[in-house]
Design an enzyme around this catalytic site. Structure first.
Site, short mmCIF file in Angstrom:
data_model
loop_
_atom_site.label_atom_id
_atom_site.label_comp_id
_atom_site.label_asym_id
_atom_site.label_seq_id
_atom_site.Cartn_x
_atom_site.Cartn_y
_atom_site.Cartn_z
N GLY A 31 -5.38 -6.09 -2.10
CA GLY A 31 -6.10 -5.12 -2.91
C GLY A 31 -5.23 -3.97 -3.36
O GLY A 31 -4.00 -4.04 -3.33
N HIS A 37 0.28 -7.34 -9.48
CA HIS A 37 -0.75 -8.30 -9.09
C HIS A 37 -1.35 -8.99 -10.32
O HIS A 37 -1.58 -10.20 -10.32
CB HIS A 37 -1.88 -7.60 -8.34
CG HIS A 37 -1.49 -7.03 -7.02
ND1 HIS A 37 -1.47 -5.68 -6.78
CD2 HIS A 37 -1.10 -7.62 -5.85
CE1 HIS A 37 -1.10 -5.46 -5.52
NE2 HIS A 37 -0.86 -6.62 -4.95
N GLN A 61 -1.24 -8.54 10.39
CA GLN A 61 0.15 -8.40 9.92
C GLN A 61 0.64 -6.97 9.96
O GLN A 61 1.76 -6.68 9.54
CB GLN A 61 0.31 -8.98 8.52
CG GLN A 61 -0.35 -8.22 7.39
CD GLN A 61 -0.30 -8.97 6.08
OE1 GLN A 61 -0.94 -10.01 5.91
NE2 GLN A 61 0.49 -8.46 5.13
N ARG A 187 1.27 0.77 -2.08
CA ARG A 187 1.54 1.99 -1.30
C ARG A 187 2.02 3.15 -2.18
O ARG A 187 2.04 4.29 -1.72
CB ARG A 187 2.60 1.69 -0.23
CG ARG A 187 2.08 0.82 0.91
CD ARG A 187 3.16 0.63 1.97
NE ARG A 187 2.63 0.05 3.19
CZ ARG A 187 2.53 -1.26 3.42
NH1 ARG A 187 2.95 -2.10 2.50
NH2 ARG A 187 2.03 -1.71 4.56
#
EC number: 6.3.2.1
Length: 281
Positions: A31, A37, A61, A187
């Site tokens: 997401g 993406h 993870q 991020r």
């Protein structure tokens, strides 16, 4: 675009497509989608009849609980981006759906995971391999699409597919960058203004290193120069810089004729961990 939340619904959706002779493409994500993406979704749509994007922030993870807590989650905005890009179904399972019971299986990818991300994030690739295996079993795609920015992850997944004989093709798409060279990442939205101003330095360091590799500068000197440049920036805390074989990911002492080189780095910037890489053919 259909919204699917259970493994049973996902399996039924893709099996219906398969029985109709359609090709199924899978784009696994966590997401907080960006143009990188969406490029994966568009590439999948160009090659497949139906495209399933998954959004699941996979807890297994993350070796850092705070990183997991802070990982950006914007499901409504993500869904609004996917359909125009060519996504035909969005799979958004809960943690309980993906992990109805704790997993005990452990993957070992040998030397592939003992360097770089694997060395600095213990257990990370075990979590990646676990969730990707689950998605492959649930969706049974003909092709799965991943970005080059996660070069080591793609290498691990290719090994997973080969070792477990998954009947699918892994497609790797180029890293998508901002105008100033920063690799797009979920991020990045956590970077404050000073950190964001410094962030392009990561790609600049890699490009300078790539130029040195093309000139035949020894790997140790390339690495030392990159380390020095990163260390000189007060806002950056470098984690690693590696000059490695692009296939085996093992650090290089000398260049081998005909073998591609991958330059990889990770650094903390304003409390945000960023990675990037450049491949030199």
């Amino acid at each position: 675009m259909q919204i699917l939340t259970t493994a049973a619904a996902l399996h039924a959706y893709t099996e219906t497509a398969r029985r109709a002779g359609q090709r199924v493409g899978l784009v696994p994500t966590m997401g907080a989608l960006h143009d990188g993406h969406l490029q994966l979704v568009q590439a999948a749509r160009a090659q497949c009849n139906v495209v399933v994007a998954s959004i699941f922030v996979n807890p297994t993870q993350f070796n850092n609980a705070e990183d997991f807590r802070l990982y950006p989650r914007v499901p409504e905005a993500d869904a609004a981006l996917l359909a125009p890009a060519g996504c035909t179904a969005l799979f958004t399972p809960s943690v309980e759906e993906m992990y109805p019971r704790p997993t005990v299986l452990r993957f070992d990818f040998g030397d592939l995971e003992r360097v770089m991300e694997g060395a600095h994030r213990p257990g990370h690739f075990n979590g990646v391999a676990t969730v990707v295996s689950k998605l492959f079993h649930m969706a049974r795609p003909h092709q799965a699409f991943f970005g080059q920015k996660d070069w080591q992850q793609v290498a691990i997944i290719r090994q997973l597919v080969a070792d477990l004989s998954f009947d699918l093709e892994i497609v790797t798409c180029p890293t998508i960058r901002e105008a100033d060279g920063l690799a797009m990442s979920s991020r990045n939205c956590r970077l404050d203004a000073p950190a964001r101003a410094v962030a392009p330095l990561l790609h600049q360091v890699l490009e300078a290193a790539a130029a040195q590799v093309r000139q035949g500068v020894p790997p140790a000197q390339v690495k030392a120069a990159a380390d020095a440049t990163l260390a000189a920036e007060p806002l950056l805390t470098p984690e690693y810089v590696e000059v490695a074989d692009a296939e085996t990911l093992q650090p290089l002492d000398v260049y081998a004729p005909g073998r591609a080189v991958v330059l990889c780095l990770a650094a903390h910037l304003g409390g945000v961990r960023l990675i990037d890489n450049v491949v030199v053919e």
